[in-house]
Design an enzyme around this catalytic site. Sequence first.
Site, mmCIF file in Angstrom:
data_model
loop_
_atom_site.group_PDB
_atom_site.id
_atom_site.type_symbol
_atom_site.label_atom_id
_atom_site.label_comp_id
_atom_site.label_asym_id
_atom_site.label_seq_id
_atom_site.Cartn_x
_atom_site.Cartn_y
_atom_site.Cartn_z
ATOM 1 N N ARG A 63 0.806 -1.223 0.000
ATOM 2 C CA ARG A 63 0.000 0.000 0.000
ATOM 3 C C ARG A 63 0.840 1.274 0.000
ATOM 4 N NH1 ARG A 63 -2.395 -3.641 3.152
ATOM 5 N NH2 ARG A 63 -1.522 -2.670 5.001
ATOM 6 N N GLU A 100 2.308 -6.751 14.200
ATOM 7 C CA GLU A 100 1.307 -6.841 15.258
ATOM 8 C C GLU A 100 0.757 -8.262 15.343
ATOM 9 O OE1 GLU A 100 -2.894 -4.594 16.401
ATOM 10 O OE2 GLU A 100 -1.854 -4.096 14.549
#
Length: 177
Positions: A63, A100
């Site tokens: 992205r 994460e």
Amino acid sequence: MIFDEYYIKSLIRSVNDWPAPGVVFRDVTPIYQSPKAHRMVIDSLIQRYVDTEITHIAALDARGFLPGAVIAYALNKPLVLLRKQGKLPAETETETYDLEYGQATIEVQRGALDANDSVLLIDDLIATGGTLLAAATLIRRLGAHIYEAAAIIDLPDLGGSTKLQDANIPTFTLCAF
């Protein structure tokens, strides 16, 4: 065009439990589906960097490629791609880091940067900071200087922007959640 943080934040979609349970994924793709929002984001970033001494734009897979490519084009700067492992031909430098929700490895082609380069590092968001810190490690390993790390979104509760600043990497984001 004036940047409207409320408008941009209203377009960012929150996806619960993706890609793993407990993770709230902030999806920026609706920004790219709105010509107004896309222009607002890109124009804001271009204006920030138009009169700086950056020599290269380094964009993170995948992205980060979207704003990175347009900004590199608008500022007439070379674009350096930081890709997921196994996606770049030729010799690469690699760096593994924690996410994460797991681990990942990114690569950059050797020779893409050198000691005279000042790099704007760009991604869609700053979460835990792992991806951008790994990218910074690669950029520094090639001898280049990091001018700033920029993103559309900061997720300050995850501490990534603080980790970047602690690593002497200035940061800039357009909005925070």
